[in-house]
Design a protein around this motif. Structure first.
Motif, short mmCIF file in Angstrom:
data_model
loop_
_atom_site.label_atom_id
_atom_site.label_comp_id
_atom_site.label_asym_id
_atom_site.label_seq_id
_atom_site.Cartn_x
_atom_site.Cartn_y
_atom_site.Cartn_z
N HIS A 20 0.82 -1.21 0.00
CA HIS A 20 0.00 0.00 0.00
C HIS A 20 0.86 1.27 0.00
N ILE A 21 1.84 1.33 0.88
CA ILE A 21 2.59 2.60 0.97
C ILE A 21 3.45 2.87 -0.27
N MET A 22 3.74 1.84 -1.03
CA MET A 22 4.48 2.08 -2.27
C MET A 22 3.59 2.78 -3.30
N LYS A 23 2.27 2.61 -3.14
CA LYS A 23 1.35 3.23 -4.10
C LYS A 23 0.75 4.54 -3.58
N CYS A 24 0.85 4.73 -2.23
CA CYS A 24 0.14 5.86 -1.62
C CYS A 24 1.13 6.82 -0.94
N PRO A 25 1.43 7.93 -1.61
CA PRO A 25 2.42 8.88 -1.07
C PRO A 25 2.02 9.44 0.30
N THR A 26 0.71 9.62 0.51
CA THR A 26 0.27 10.19 1.79
C THR A 26 0.63 9.26 2.95
N CYS A 27 0.30 7.97 2.77
CA CYS A 27 0.61 7.00 3.83
C CYS A 27 2.11 6.79 3.96
N PHE A 28 2.80 6.81 2.83
CA PHE A 28 4.25 6.64 2.86
C PHE A 28 4.89 7.73 3.69
N SER A 29 4.47 8.94 3.41
CA SER A 29 5.05 10.07 4.12
C SER A 29 4.67 10.04 5.61
N GLU A 30 3.44 9.66 5.89
CA GLU A 30 3.02 9.58 7.29
C GLU A 30 3.80 8.50 8.04
N LYS B 206 12.18 26.49 14.71
CA LYS B 206 12.67 27.58 15.56
C LYS B 206 14.19 27.58 15.62
N HIS B 207 14.76 26.37 15.62
CA HIS B 207 16.21 26.28 15.79
C HIS B 207 16.94 25.93 14.50
N GLY B 208 16.22 26.02 13.38
CA GLY B 208 16.87 25.86 12.09
C GLY B 208 17.20 24.43 11.69
N TYR B 209 16.55 23.45 12.31
CA TYR B 209 16.76 22.07 11.85
C TYR B 209 15.95 21.82 10.60
N ASN B 210 16.47 20.93 9.77
CA ASN B 210 15.75 20.60 8.54
C ASN B 210 14.62 19.62 8.85
N THR B 211 13.41 20.03 8.55
CA THR B 211 12.27 19.15 8.85
C THR B 211 11.73 18.47 7.61
N ASP B 212 12.33 18.75 6.45
CA ASP B 212 11.84 18.11 5.23
C ASP B 212 12.13 16.62 5.27
N ASN B 213 11.16 15.87 4.82
CA ASN B 213 11.38 14.43 4.75
C ASN B 213 11.87 14.10 3.35
N GLU B 214 13.18 13.80 3.27
CA GLU B 214 13.78 13.60 1.95
C GLU B 214 13.22 12.38 1.23
N GLU B 215 12.70 11.44 2.02
CA GLU B 215 12.25 10.20 1.38
C GLU B 215 10.82 10.29 0.84
N THR B 216 10.16 11.38 1.13
CA THR B 216 8.78 11.50 0.67
C THR B 216 8.73 11.57 -0.85
N PRO B 217 7.92 10.74 -1.47
CA PRO B 217 7.86 10.77 -2.94
C PRO B 217 7.22 12.07 -3.44
#
Lengths: 66, 217
Positions: A20-30, B206-217
């Motif tokens: 599922h998470i490979m297909k669903c970016p929302t769940c993957f990110s969460e 607030k303290h300048g840490y990177n909060t981006d999630n690099e792995e997010t598609p």
């Protein structure tokens, strides 16, 4: 979601979740965010050592018949 | 002296014994002592940390852990061998805490930051000789903030996160400790982590840490 983060899913559930998470970016990110939160808590919370006096008193306790 | 008498004495050596003999354990007690030391005493640091989180006071934590071990030793026969001894001890500590402190404790979910500050100072004073305490690590703002973020959560969320993420208990063990169904534990973890995440993100920004999630598609 929590069960996936904590390794509490059964093998079947785990497989389904991964698909599922490979297909669903929302769940993957969460999922990634929840994992990150868990590891921050795990790593950043300062742990204290029990005072030696407390350790001694516990050891002494077990040397005394009740 | 007949056998009956000797047997009787060894089963209750603390009674009617000469002072020189008062600390001599019977064989049964020796086995119990050894098992207790192997199973239970190794969890003392985890229990102490849990007690600190609950009481926010090193002296109270000390007493709470001591009472927990006293009770555990006394009732060690009721511990089911092969089950998680740490979980059993945590449950005893939690019950002790509820009976002893909680009636007068702060309202769940409310955070007294001065209390946390005092707590850190007092624990630092108490433990300043500890070789395990890295002062730089301890003083790190990041750690204080993570601690404060966790502490600012409502009690029921904070508790399950502590037990799961810090102490590594399973859902089943946590459910038993907090006396709620596994489904409740699961949803509290989900909601608690979400809340925690937003607090940590605020701090990170607030303290300048990177909060981006690099792995997010």
């Amino acid at each position: 979601m929590s069960a996936a983060v904590d390794g509490e899913l059964t093998l079947n559930e785990q497989e389904g979740f991964e698909k599922h998470i490979m297909k669903c970016p929302t769940c993957f990110s969460e999922f990634k965010e929840a994992q990150k939160t868990k590891s921050i808590i795990k790593e950043k919370i300062t742990r204290f050592k029990a005072p030696q006096s407390l350790v001694n008193s516990i050891l002494k306790l077990t040397e005394t018949p009740l | 002296m007949n056998i009956y008498r000797i047997k009787n004495m060894s089963s209750s050596p603390h009674k009617k014994n000469a002072p020189a003999q008062k600390n001599i354990l019977s064989e049964k007690e020796k086995i119990k002592q050894q098992e207790f030391q192997e199973e239970a005493v190794g969890h003392i640091n985890a229990l102490y940390n849990y007690a600190l989180h609950l009481t926010m006071n090193p002296d109270d934590a000390h007493d709470l852990v001591q009472e927990t071990y006293l009770k555990a030793y006394k009732f060690f026969d009721s511990f089911e061998k092969g089950t998680n001894c740490k979980a059993w001890l945590f449950k005893i500590l939690k019950n002790n805490y509820i009976n002893k402190f909680r009636k007068n404790a702060r309202e769940p979910g409310k955070v007294d930051y001065d209390l946390i500050k005092d707590f850190y100072h007092s624990i630092k004073d108490t433990q300043s000789d500890s070789e395990d305490l890295n002062a730089g690590y301890f003083r790190s703002l990041m750690h204080d903030e993570v601690y404060q973020a966790l502490n600012s959560l409502p009690e029921e969320f904070k508790e399950v996160i502590q037990l799961c993420d810090i102490e590594g208990f399973t859902y089943e063990e946590i459910a038993n400790m907090v006396e709620s169904p596994i489904g409740t534990v699961r949803s509290r973890l989900y909601r608690g982590r979400k809340l925690l995440r937003s607090k940590l993100n605020e701090f990170a920004k607030k303290h300048g840490y990177n909060t981006d999630n690099e792995e997010t598609p």
